[in-house]
Scaffold this motif. Structure first.
Motif, PDB file in Angstrom:
ATOM      1  N   ALA A   4       0.837  -1.205   0.000  1.00  0.00           N
ATOM      2  CA  ALA A   4       0.000   0.000   0.000  1.00  0.00           C
ATOM      3  C   ALA A   4       0.871   1.253   0.000  1.00  0.00           C
ATOM      4  O   ALA A   4       0.540   2.245  -0.664  1.00  0.00           O
ATOM      5  CB  ALA A   4      -0.929  -0.004   1.210  1.00  0.00           C
ATOM      6  N   THR A   5       1.986   1.207   0.694  1.00  0.00           N
ATOM      7  CA  THR A   5       2.914   2.336   0.698  1.00  0.00           C
ATOM      8  C   THR A   5       3.545   2.512  -0.676  1.00  0.00           C
ATOM      9  O   THR A   5       3.696   3.636  -1.156  1.00  0.00           O
ATOM     10  CB  THR A   5       4.006   2.127   1.760  1.00  0.00           C
ATOM     11  N   HIS A   6       3.903   1.396  -1.320  1.00  0.00           N
ATOM     12  CA  HIS A   6       4.428   1.463  -2.687  1.00  0.00           C
ATOM     13  C   HIS A   6       3.397   2.096  -3.616  1.00  0.00           C
ATOM     14  O   HIS A   6       3.733   2.934  -4.448  1.00  0.00           O
ATOM     15  CB  HIS A   6       4.771   0.062  -3.206  1.00  0.00           C
ATOM     16  N   PHE A   7       2.145   1.671  -3.486  1.00  0.00           N
ATOM     17  CA  PHE A   7       1.076   2.208  -4.328  1.00  0.00           C
ATOM     18  C   PHE A   7       0.926   3.716  -4.124  1.00  0.00           C
ATOM     19  O   PHE A   7       0.876   4.489  -5.086  1.00  0.00           O
ATOM     20  CB  PHE A   7      -0.242   1.500  -4.021  1.00  0.00           C
ATOM     21  N   LEU A   8       0.844   4.135  -2.875  1.00  0.00           N
ATOM     22  CA  LEU A   8       0.650   5.561  -2.593  1.00  0.00           C
ATOM     23  C   LEU A   8       1.854   6.393  -3.016  1.00  0.00           C
ATOM     24  O   LEU A   8       1.691   7.506  -3.534  1.00  0.00           O
ATOM     25  CB  LEU A   8       0.344   5.762  -1.111  1.00  0.00           C
ATOM     26  N   ALA A   9       3.056   5.864  -2.838  1.00  0.00           N
ATOM     27  CA  ALA A   9       4.251   6.588  -3.281  1.00  0.00           C
ATOM     28  C   ALA A   9       4.254   6.738  -4.793  1.00  0.00           C
ATOM     29  O   ALA A   9       4.557   7.813  -5.318  1.00  0.00           O
ATOM     30  CB  ALA A   9       5.508   5.873  -2.798  1.00  0.00           C
ATOM     31  N   GLY A  10       3.914   5.672  -5.495  1.00  0.00           N
ATOM     32  CA  GLY A  10       3.839   5.751  -6.949  1.00  0.00           C
ATOM     33  C   GLY A  10       2.773   6.720  -7.418  1.00  0.00           C
ATOM     34  O   GLY A  10       2.972   7.475  -8.371  1.00  0.00           O
ATOM     35  N   TRP A  11       1.636   6.708  -6.746  1.00  0.00           N
ATOM     36  CA  TRP A  11       0.547   7.607  -7.100  1.00  0.00           C
ATOM     37  C   TRP A  11       0.951   9.067  -6.876  1.00  0.00           C
ATOM     38  O   TRP A  11       0.677   9.942  -7.696  1.00  0.00           O
ATOM     39  CB  TRP A  11      -0.693   7.262  -6.293  1.00  0.00           C
ATOM     40  N   LEU A  12       1.633   9.326  -5.759  1.00  0.00           N
ATOM     41  CA  LEU A  12       2.097  10.688  -5.485  1.00  0.00           C
ATOM     42  C   LEU A  12       3.125  11.147  -6.516  1.00  0.00           C
ATOM     43  O   LEU A  12       3.070  12.280  -6.993  1.00  0.00           O
ATOM     44  CB  LEU A  12       2.694  10.774  -4.081  1.00  0.00           C
ATOM     45  N   ILE A  13       4.052  10.268  -6.849  1.00  0.00           N
ATOM     46  CA  ILE A  13       5.067  10.619  -7.848  1.00  0.00           C
ATOM     47  C   ILE A  13       4.419  10.868  -9.200  1.00  0.00           C
ATOM     48  O   ILE A  13       4.788  11.797  -9.928  1.00  0.00           O
ATOM     49  CB  ILE A  13       6.136   9.516  -7.938  1.00  0.00           C
ATOM     50  N   ALA A  14       3.430  10.060  -9.554  1.00  0.00           N
ATOM     51  CA  ALA A  14       2.755  10.219 -10.843  1.00  0.00           C
ATOM     52  C   ALA A  14       1.971  11.520 -10.922  1.00  0.00           C
ATOM     53  O   ALA A  14       1.763  12.057 -12.007  1.00  0.00           O
ATOM     54  CB  ALA A  14       1.818   9.039 -11.090  1.00  0.00           C
ATOM     55  N   ASN A  15       1.542  12.041  -9.787  1.00  0.00           N
ATOM     56  CA  ASN A  15       0.750  13.260  -9.789  1.00  0.00           C
ATOM     57  C   ASN A  15       1.587  14.529  -9.629  1.00  0.00           C
ATOM     58  O   ASN A  15       1.036  15.626  -9.585  1.00  0.00           O
ATOM     59  CB  ASN A  15      -0.320  13.196  -8.698  1.00  0.00           C
ATOM     60  N   VAL A  16       2.912  14.397  -9.555  1.00  0.00           N
ATOM     61  CA  VAL A  16       3.773  15.578  -9.471  1.00  0.00           C
ATOM     62  C   VAL A  16       3.755  16.335 -10.793  1.00  0.00           C
ATOM     63  O   VAL A  16       3.705  17.553 -10.830  1.00  0.00           O
ATOM     64  CB  VAL A  16       5.217  15.169  -9.089  1.00  0.00           C
ATOM     65  N   ASP A  17       3.789  15.601 -11.880  1.00  0.00           N
ATOM     66  CA  ASP A  17       3.772  16.193 -13.208  1.00  0.00           C
ATOM     67  C   ASP A  17       2.365  16.060 -13.786  1.00  0.00           C
ATOM     68  O   ASP A  17       1.557  15.283 -13.311  1.00  0.00           O
ATOM     69  CB  ASP A  17       4.779  15.472 -14.110  1.00  0.00           C
ATOM     70  N   HIS A  18       2.075  16.823 -14.797  1.00  0.00           N
ATOM     71  CA  HIS A  18       0.761  16.760 -15.437  1.00  0.00           C
ATOM     72  C   HIS A  18       0.769  15.656 -16.483  1.00  0.00           C
ATOM     73  O   HIS A  18       0.951  15.895 -17.675  1.00  0.00           O
ATOM     74  CB  HIS A  18       0.406  18.106 -16.063  1.00  0.00           C
ATOM     75  N   LEU A  19       0.583  14.428 -16.026  1.00  0.00           N
ATOM     76  CA  LEU A  19       0.568  13.276 -16.910  1.00  0.00           C
ATOM     77  C   LEU A  19      -0.864  12.914 -17.287  1.00  0.00           C
ATOM     78  O   LEU A  19      -1.815  13.259 -16.584  1.00  0.00           O
ATOM     79  CB  LEU A  19       1.203  12.067 -16.214  1.00  0.00           C
ATOM     80  N   GLU A  20      -0.982  12.210 -18.387  1.00  0.00           N
ATOM     81  CA  GLU A  20      -2.286  11.675 -18.770  1.00  0.00           C
ATOM     82  C   GLU A  20      -2.676  10.583 -17.776  1.00  0.00           C
ATOM     83  O   GLU A  20      -1.830  10.030 -17.069  1.00  0.00           O
ATOM     84  CB  GLU A  20      -2.213  11.086 -20.183  1.00  0.00           C
ATOM     85  N   ARG A  21      -3.940  10.259 -17.747  1.00  0.00           N
ATOM     86  CA  ARG A  21      -4.445   9.256 -16.802  1.00  0.00           C
ATOM     87  C   ARG A  21      -3.730   7.910 -16.996  1.00  0.00           C
ATOM     88  O   ARG A  21      -3.367   7.250 -16.029  1.00  0.00           O
ATOM     89  CB  ARG A  21      -5.945   9.112 -16.998  1.00  0.00           C
ATOM     90  N   ARG A  22      -3.543   7.501 -18.243  1.00  0.00           N
ATOM     91  CA  ARG A  22      -2.884   6.226 -18.537  1.00  0.00           C
ATOM     92  C   ARG A  22      -1.447   6.222 -18.030  1.00  0.00           C
ATOM     93  O   ARG A  22      -0.975   5.228 -17.466  1.00  0.00           O
ATOM     94  CB  ARG A  22      -2.922   5.986 -20.030  1.00  0.00           C
ATOM     95  N   ASP A  23      -0.733   7.319 -18.215  1.00  0.00           N
ATOM     96  CA  ASP A  23       0.654   7.397 -17.764  1.00  0.00           C
ATOM     97  C   ASP A  23       0.743   7.386 -16.240  1.00  0.00           C
ATOM     98  O   ASP A  23       1.654   6.788 -15.673  1.00  0.00           O
ATOM     99  CB  ASP A  23       1.333   8.639 -18.339  1.00  0.00           C
ATOM    100  N   ARG A  24      -0.192   8.050 -15.581  1.00  0.00           N
ATOM    101  CA  ARG A  24      -0.229   7.998 -14.110  1.00  0.00           C
ATOM    102  C   ARG A  24      -0.450   6.571 -13.630  1.00  0.00           C
ATOM    103  O   ARG A  24       0.157   6.131 -12.653  1.00  0.00           O
ATOM    104  CB  ARG A  24      -1.311   8.921 -13.560  1.00  0.00           C
ATOM    105  N   ALA A  25      -1.327   5.847 -14.324  1.00  0.00           N
ATOM    106  CA  ALA A  25      -1.584   4.449 -13.958  1.00  0.00           C
ATOM    107  C   ALA A  25      -0.329   3.599 -14.155  1.00  0.00           C
ATOM    108  O   ALA A  25      -0.029   2.731 -13.329  1.00  0.00           O
ATOM    109  CB  ALA A  25      -2.739   3.897 -14.776  1.00  0.00           C
ATOM    110  N   LEU A  26       0.421   3.850 -15.224  1.00  0.00           N
ATOM    111  CA  LEU A  26       1.660   3.102 -15.465  1.00  0.00           C
ATOM    112  C   LEU A  26       2.699   3.367 -14.380  1.00  0.00           C
ATOM    113  O   LEU A  26       3.369   2.444 -13.913  1.00  0.00           O
ATOM    114  CB  LEU A  26       2.236   3.449 -16.835  1.00  0.00           C
ATOM    115  N   VAL A  27       2.843   4.615 -13.986  1.00  0.00           N
ATOM    116  CA  VAL A  27       3.806   4.954 -12.929  1.00  0.00           C
ATOM    117  C   VAL A  27       3.396   4.308 -11.614  1.00  0.00           C
ATOM    118  O   VAL A  27       4.223   3.732 -10.898  1.00  0.00           O
ATOM    119  CB  VAL A  27       3.933   6.494 -12.774  1.00  0.00           C
ATOM    120  N   THR A  28       2.113   4.367 -11.301  1.00  0.00           N
ATOM    121  CA  THR A  28       1.624   3.764 -10.063  1.00  0.00           C
ATOM    122  C   THR A  28       1.797   2.250 -10.089  1.00  0.00           C
ATOM    123  O   THR A  28       2.233   1.650  -9.096  1.00  0.00           O
ATOM    124  CB  THR A  28       0.144   4.127  -9.844  1.00  0.00           C
TER     125      THR A  28
END
Length: 82
Positions: A4-28
Motif C-alpha cells: 500500500a505504501t508502494h502504491f501511494l508513493a507511486g501515485w504521489l510521484i505520478a501526480n507531481v507532473d501533469h501526466l495523462e491518466r494512462r501514464d499515471r496508472a503506469l507509474v503507479t
C-alpha cells in the motif's frame, strides 16, 4: 515497504507532473509490481503445516523483483506501453 505504501508513493510521484491518466496508472503500477513476489507468502501459509517447506516468501522475497535486472525490464515494459 508495504505494498500500500508502494502504491501511494507511486501515485504521489505520478501526480507531481501533469501526466495523462494512462501514464499515471503506469507509474503507479510500476511502483507496486516489484512487490508481486510477496504473493509467495500465500503458498507459504497454505503449506505451513506440511513436511515439505517451500518458503517462497522467506527465501525469494526481495530477490526476484527487487533487483536491477527486474527494474530495467519494468522500465522497458513501461516505455513500450507509454
Amino acid at each position: 515497504m508495504n505494498p500500500a505504501t508502494h502504491f501511494l508513493a507511486g501515485w504521489l510521484i505520478a501526480n507531481v507532473d501533469h501526466l495523462e491518466r494512462r501514464d499515471r496508472a503506469l507509474v503507479t503500477l510500476a511502483a507496486v509490481i516489484p512487490d508481486a513476489d510477496g504473493l509467495g507468502i500465500l503458498s507459504d501459509i497454505a503449506i505451513r503445516n506440511q513436511e515439505t517447506d517451500l518458503a517462497f516468501y522467506g527465501q525469494y522475497h526481495h530477490v526476484l523483483a527487487h533487483n536491477l535486472l527486474f527494474g530495467l525490464l519494468l522500465a522497458a515494459a513501461g516505455y513500450a506501453l507509454s
